[in-house]
Scaffold this motif. Structure first.
Motif, short mmCIF file in Angstrom:
data_model
loop_
_atom_site.label_atom_id
_atom_site.label_comp_id
_atom_site.label_asym_id
_atom_site.label_seq_id
_atom_site.Cartn_x
_atom_site.Cartn_y
_atom_site.Cartn_z
N THR A 12 1.81 -10.83 5.29
CA THR A 12 1.06 -11.85 4.57
C THR A 12 0.87 -11.44 3.13
OG1 THR A 12 -0.13 -12.48 6.59
CG2 THR A 12 -1.09 -13.18 4.50
N LYS A 13 1.19 -12.35 2.21
CA LYS A 13 1.03 -12.10 0.78
C LYS A 13 0.08 -13.12 0.19
CE LYS A 13 5.80 -10.40 0.52
NZ LYS A 13 7.15 -10.59 -0.11
N THR A 14 -0.74 -12.67 -0.73
CA THR A 14 -1.69 -13.56 -1.40
C THR A 14 -1.22 -13.88 -2.81
OG1 THR A 14 -2.98 -11.65 -2.14
CG2 THR A 14 -3.61 -12.64 -0.05
N GLY A 54 2.48 -16.74 -2.41
CA GLY A 54 2.04 -16.05 -1.20
C GLY A 54 2.26 -16.87 0.06
N SER A 95 2.90 -16.43 4.62
CA SER A 95 3.32 -15.55 5.71
C SER A 95 4.83 -15.48 5.76
CB SER A 95 2.77 -16.07 7.05
OG SER A 95 1.36 -16.02 7.06
#
Length: 255
Positions: free
Chosen positions: A72-74, A78, A80
């Motif tokens: 998961t990236k924000t 961002g 999943s």
């Protein structure tokens, strides 16, 4: 008349809903042909696709993230993404499985003796000059006999790295993984259980000779010699490790 084997069979524990959804997401990723780094659908689409509540989807995604299968990236861009389980993470998870099981040195070497000679035979004549040079470079770390028990430990860890690296060169990734995992277990035992004694120059010489002979057989493409040399090396290594394990137990009792 009822089958007695059926009567004795323990009922399979029912998996929780998030676990079932996590398995369904993994199956869907495979069906879609997704690869590490590919973006997964957003939460709303997952809720619609799998017909589950937001809480269930989030818990399923947390389970997959804990397994290393989802990243998961924000921030901008961002979301999943499909993750890739590294060998180090897989080793750690598998080591946890064996943590409370009584795995002995003999168990480990039974596996090594069965697998490593076949790996060596399969690599004969197939390694590049760079790969052979890398193995020879590792051997320079124990070019001279150890002068202390601590140096003996470091040299043993380096010699195990020789085997792990050799396993990386094989085309059979499953075979290579298990050999690498065995080398990692022995490395951990060497470090944490002090499976090393005072330097033994005779064993150092024999072990290094085996590896030199193995490289020579690999270079000339002699599969039979590579197999026989690796088997001899494994048998000698098992005897050495069993003797060292006995020394550790004697020290433990004395203390």
């Amino acid at each position: 008349m009822a089958d007695p084997t059926v009567e004795r069979r323990a009922p399979r524990p029912r998996r929780s809903r998030p676990v079932r959804v996590a398995e369904a997401i993994k199956d869907w990723v495979v069906e879609q042909g997704l690869h590490p780094g590919d973006r997964l659908p957003g939460e709303a689409m997952l809720i619609e696709r799998f017909g589950m509540s937001k809480g269930t989807i989030r818990e399923a995604m947390r389970l997959l993230q804990a397994q290393g299968l989802i990243e998961t990236k924000t921030g901008p861009g961002g979301g999943s993404f499909v993750g890739e389980v590294t060998r180090e993470r897989a080793n750690a998870l598998l080591a946890n499985y064996f943590y409370f099981r009584d795995v002995t040195i003999d168990d480990i070497y039974q596996v090594r003796i069965a697998l490593e000679p076949e790996l060596a035979a399969g690599l004969a004549g197939r390694l590049s000059g760079a790969q052979l040079a890398e193995l020879e470079a590792i051997m320079t770390e124990y070019a001279e006999p150890a002068a202390s028990a601590e140096e003996e430990r470091r040299q043993h860890v380096a010699s195990l790295r020789f085997h792990a690296r050799l396993s990386d060169f094989g085309q059979n990734k499953l075979l290579g993984y298990f050999i690498s995992f065995m080398a990692q277990i022995l490395t951990d035992l060497t470090v944490y259980k002090r499976l090393y004694t005072a330097p033994n120059h005779d064993l150092w010489q024999k072990g290094r000779r085996h590896q030199a002979d193995l490289i020579a057989a690999l270079k000339r493409g002699d599969a039979g010699a590579a197999r026989d040399t690796m088997r001899s090396h494994m048998l000698m290594a098992r005897k050495l490790m069993e003797d060292q394990e006995a020394e550790v137990m004697k020290r433990f009792i004395a203390e």
